[in-house]
Design a protein around this motif. Structure first.
Motif, PDB file in Angstrom:
ATOM      1  N   ASN A 103      10.002   6.340   6.537  1.00 12.58           N
ATOM      2  CA  ASN A 103       9.260   7.438   5.909  1.00 12.58           C
ATOM      3  C   ASN A 103       8.589   6.947   4.642  1.00 12.58           C
ATOM      4  O   ASN A 103       9.010   5.954   4.026  1.00 12.58           O
ATOM      5  N   LEU A 104       7.535   7.631   4.278  1.00 12.09           N
ATOM      6  CA  LEU A 104       6.634   7.164   3.229  1.00 12.09           C
ATOM      7  C   LEU A 104       7.301   7.026   1.852  1.00 12.09           C
ATOM      8  O   LEU A 104       7.188   5.973   1.220  1.00 12.09           O
ATOM      9  N   PRO A 105       8.004   8.049   1.335  1.00 16.20           N
ATOM     10  CA  PRO A 105       8.599   7.897   0.006  1.00 16.20           C
ATOM     11  C   PRO A 105       9.577   6.732  -0.081  1.00 16.20           C
ATOM     12  O   PRO A 105       9.539   5.954  -1.042  1.00 16.20           O
ATOM     13  N   ASN A 106      10.469   6.590   0.914  1.00 14.60           N
ATOM     14  CA  ASN A 106      11.444   5.509   0.856  1.00 14.60           C
ATOM     15  C   ASN A 106      10.791   4.140   0.971  1.00 14.60           C
ATOM     16  O   ASN A 106      11.303   3.160   0.425  1.00 14.60           O
ATOM     17  N   THR A 107       9.675   4.061   1.673  1.00 16.78           N
ATOM     18  CA  THR A 107       8.942   2.799   1.742  1.00 16.78           C
ATOM     19  C   THR A 107       8.380   2.431   0.374  1.00 16.78           C
ATOM     20  O   THR A 107       8.479   1.272  -0.059  1.00 16.78           O
ATOM     21  N   TYR A 108       7.832   3.403  -0.319  1.00 15.84           N
ATOM     22  CA  TYR A 108       7.328   3.148  -1.670  1.00 15.84           C
ATOM     23  C   TYR A 108       8.462   2.738  -2.602  1.00 15.84           C
ATOM     24  O   TYR A 108       8.346   1.768  -3.361  1.00 15.84           O
ATOM     25  N   PHE A 109       9.591   3.475  -2.551  1.00 19.76           N
ATOM     26  CA  PHE A 109      10.735   3.143  -3.398  1.00 19.76           C
ATOM     27  C   PHE A 109      11.245   1.735  -3.098  1.00 19.76           C
ATOM     28  O   PHE A 109      11.590   0.979  -4.009  1.00 19.76           O
ATOM     29  N   ALA A 110      11.323   1.389  -1.817  1.00 20.57           N
ATOM     30  CA  ALA A 110      11.838   0.073  -1.424  1.00 20.57           C
ATOM     31  C   ALA A 110      10.960  -1.051  -1.962  1.00 20.57           C
ATOM     32  O   ALA A 110      11.458  -2.024  -2.546  1.00 20.57           O
ATOM     33  N   LEU A 111       9.661  -0.921  -1.773  1.00 18.60           N
ATOM     34  CA  LEU A 111       8.749  -1.972  -2.212  1.00 18.60           C
ATOM     35  C   LEU A 111       8.726  -2.094  -3.733  1.00 18.60           C
ATOM     36  O   LEU A 111       8.743  -3.207  -4.272  1.00 18.60           O
ATOM     37  N   ALA A 112       8.708  -0.965  -4.422  1.00 21.75           N
ATOM     38  CA  ALA A 112       8.698  -1.001  -5.880  1.00 21.75           C
ATOM     39  C   ALA A 112       9.984  -1.629  -6.415  1.00 21.75           C
ATOM     40  O   ALA A 112       9.966  -2.392  -7.393  1.00 21.75           O
ATOM     41  N   VAL A 115       9.912  -5.408  -5.985  1.00 18.96           N
ATOM     42  CA  VAL A 115       9.069  -6.018  -7.018  1.00 18.96           C
ATOM     43  C   VAL A 115       9.835  -6.135  -8.335  1.00 18.96           C
ATOM     44  O   VAL A 115       9.813  -7.176  -8.998  1.00 18.96           O
ATOM     45  N   MET A 116      10.539  -5.063  -8.722  1.00 20.42           N
ATOM     46  CA  MET A 116      11.309  -5.103  -9.972  1.00 20.42           C
ATOM     47  C   MET A 116      12.420  -6.137  -9.923  1.00 20.42           C
ATOM     48  O   MET A 116      12.768  -6.751 -10.936  1.00 20.42           O
ATOM     49  N   LEU A 117      12.989  -6.362  -8.728  1.00 20.99           N
ATOM     50  CA  LEU A 117      14.062  -7.341  -8.579  1.00 20.99           C
ATOM     51  C   LEU A 117      13.545  -8.767  -8.469  1.00 20.99           C
ATOM     52  O   LEU A 117      14.335  -9.707  -8.360  1.00 20.99           O
ATOM     53  N   GLY A 118      12.228  -8.946  -8.489  1.00 26.07           N
ATOM     54  CA  GLY A 118      11.644 -10.280  -8.470  1.00 26.07           C
ATOM     55  C   GLY A 118      11.445 -10.865  -7.092  1.00 26.07           C
ATOM     56  O   GLY A 118      11.197 -12.071  -6.959  1.00 26.07           O
ATOM     57  N   ASP A 119      11.503 -10.042  -6.054  1.00 23.35           N
ATOM     58  CA  ASP A 119      11.295 -10.545  -4.696  1.00 23.35           C
ATOM     59  C   ASP A 119       9.809 -10.797  -4.452  1.00 23.35           C
ATOM     60  O   ASP A 119       8.943 -10.109  -5.012  1.00 23.35           O
ATOM     61  N   ASP A 120       9.507 -11.788  -3.609  1.00 13.70           N
ATOM     62  CA  ASP A 120       8.097 -12.122  -3.337  1.00 13.70           C
ATOM     63  C   ASP A 120       7.510 -11.342  -2.163  1.00 13.70           C
ATOM     64  O   ASP A 120       6.357 -11.575  -1.779  1.00 13.70           O
ATOM     65  N   LEU A 121       8.282 -10.441  -1.572  1.00  8.97           N
ATOM     66  CA  LEU A 121       7.840  -9.589  -0.457  1.00  8.97           C
ATOM     67  C   LEU A 121       7.457 -10.389   0.784  1.00  8.97           C
ATOM     68  O   LEU A 121       6.759  -9.888   1.667  1.00  8.97           O
ATOM     69  N   ILE A 168       1.788   2.202  -2.113  1.00  5.42           N
ATOM     70  CA  ILE A 168       2.124   1.147  -1.152  1.00  5.42           C
ATOM     71  C   ILE A 168       0.929   0.222  -0.942  1.00  5.42           C
ATOM     72  O   ILE A 168       1.071  -1.012  -0.896  1.00  5.42           O
ATOM     73  N   LEU A 169      -0.259   0.801  -0.820  1.00  4.20           N
ATOM     74  CA  LEU A 169      -1.460  -0.008  -0.642  1.00  4.20           C
ATOM     75  C   LEU A 169      -1.656  -0.953  -1.827  1.00  4.20           C
ATOM     76  O   LEU A 169      -2.020  -2.120  -1.653  1.00  4.20           O
ATOM     77  N   ASN A 170      -1.398  -0.456  -3.031  1.00  8.13           N
ATOM     78  CA  ASN A 170      -1.535  -1.304  -4.224  1.00  8.13           C
ATOM     79  C   ASN A 170      -0.557  -2.466  -4.201  1.00  8.13           C
ATOM     80  O   ASN A 170      -0.897  -3.572  -4.619  1.00  8.13           O
ATOM     81  N   ILE A 171       0.650  -2.227  -3.723  1.00 10.47           N
ATOM     82  CA  ILE A 171       1.670  -3.281  -3.715  1.00 10.47           C
ATOM     83  C   ILE A 171       1.391  -4.324  -2.638  1.00 10.47           C
ATOM     84  O   ILE A 171       1.549  -5.530  -2.864  1.00 10.47           O
TER      85      ILE A 171
END
Length: 369
Positions: A103-112, A115-121, A168-171
């Motif tokens: 779902n959209l909100p959890n996807t945004y939370f996960a990606l953000a 990023v804060m944890l320093g992962d390169d995605l 999400i698009l920005n990330i």
């Protein structure tokens, strides 16, 4: 006594509270286990804002958090679920997949959070996720929450999901998508946000509905994210002009949400309060014009007023709306108009908790938002 001496942020106490939340959530929040991704985002963001994320969380624990987040990535779509409790593993099939959808909100939370944890995605299915986000846009420009059967878009269409989608698009957008076209209908999205702006100035859940501070923030943040997607980036003011959103009336509406009604003598619960006619004599709005003059004159003396922010017209102050309003004003670079002294008195004198964290209102338990 000067406000800086009377009200001080006990940083170490707040750090201790958020570290405790990272290890074991307070009992009132355990019932929200299916929203664990959002809890994780708020906890990590709090430690990051306190500038201690790297010092109080060791690399092993960080990596374990990163692995848990990736465990929530749903196959094929590239989006993320809210927690691991819905995973079917090898038993996932056509007949049960709808119980375990991204779902959209959890996807945004996960990606953000990644990023804060320093992962390169690097392990994110970028192409799949971007295509999935694009598929959630409705003809009216808004976004749904998840894909249902027959790829139907499900969930409410309001500015919250719009903000998550464009965030999400920005990330994710970049070289890793190999030049594929994952654009959205930006013009219809801008029009949708503009249509959600009420005659009062604030942005509501949908066109013709009452404005709400949380949704207003999401609408402003959506425009800001859209501006950041431009090459080169453009300001939120420019995006608002293109969307025909009245920034002046929106700013005025947010400033009008600062109120001295910070405590309710009635013991009724919050749901009952929502249905009752508010007592307008219990608090007053802080007049922006006087604040501007005070700020220009450098008059920051303690004036004895305690004022938080409410979410809608005629409502009592609530801690979360202090962020939703001042955060949106900050995006618009209008936060200088807020009565910071009164707001600080409210946050540190009324709703900060002895164990750390902030409660929804005076005397209430601290939360994770």
């Amino acid at each position: 006594m000067a406000p800086s001496e009377e009200y001080r942020l006990d940083k170490q106490r707040h750090i201790k509270y958020w570290k405790r939340c990272a290890q074991l959530l307070p009992e009132p929040y355990t019932s929200g286990d299916s929203s664990r991704m959002s809890f994780g985002f708020l906890i990590v963001a709090a430690l990051d804002l306190l500038d201690v994320l790297d010092s109080v969380v060791d690399s092993i624990e960080k990596q374990s958090w990163i692995e848990w987040i990736y465990a929530c990535q749903v196959p094929h779509t590239g989006g993320f679920r809210g927690f691991t409790g819905t995973m079917f593993g090898g038993q996932r099939s056509y007949h049960n997949w709808h119980w375990d959808t991204a779902n959209l909100p959890n996807t945004y939370f996960a990606l953000a959070t990644l990023v804060m944890l320093g992962d390169d995605l690097a392990r994110v299915n970028r192409s799949g996720c971007l295509a999935w986000v694009r598929s959630l846009q409705r003809p009216n420009g808004s976004f749904g929450e998840f894909s249902g059967e027959n790829d139907e878009v499900e969930g409410a269409d309001d500015p919250r999901h719009c903000m998550c989608a464009v965030g999400i698009l920005n990330i994710l957008q970049g070289d890793a998508v190999n030049g594929a076209n994952f654009t959205i209908n930006e013009q219809s999205l801008r029009k949708y946000i503009a249509n959600c702006q009420s005659p009062e100035g604030g942005i509501g859940q949908a066109p013709l509905l009452e404005p709400h501070s949380g949704l207003n923030y999401c609408g402003i943040a959506t425009l800001s994210f859209l501006g950041l997607l431009k090459h080169p980036a453009v300001s939120v003011e420019e995006m608002a002009n293109q969307a025909e959103v009245d920034v002046a009336s929106c700013t005025r509406w947010m400033l009008d949400r600062q109120t001295t009604w910070v405590e309710d003598d009635d013991d009724d619960d919050d749901d009952q309060d929502e249905d009752e006619t508010p007592n307008v004599n219990q608090g007053q709005k802080i007049q922006p014009s006087s604040l501007v003059m005070s700020s220009l004159q450098g008059d920051l003396e303690h004036h004895g007023i305690i004022a938080g922010f409410c979410g809608r017209c005629g409502k009592i102050a609530d801690t979360c709306y202090c962020f939703w309003n001042v955060g949106a004003l900050a995006i618009l670079q209008q936060h200088r108009l807020v009565d910071i002294v009164s707001l600080r008195s409210y946050l540190l004198g009324k709703v900060t908790h002895i164990i750390g964290g902030f409660g929804k209102g005076p005397g209430e338990l601290p939360g994770t938002s």
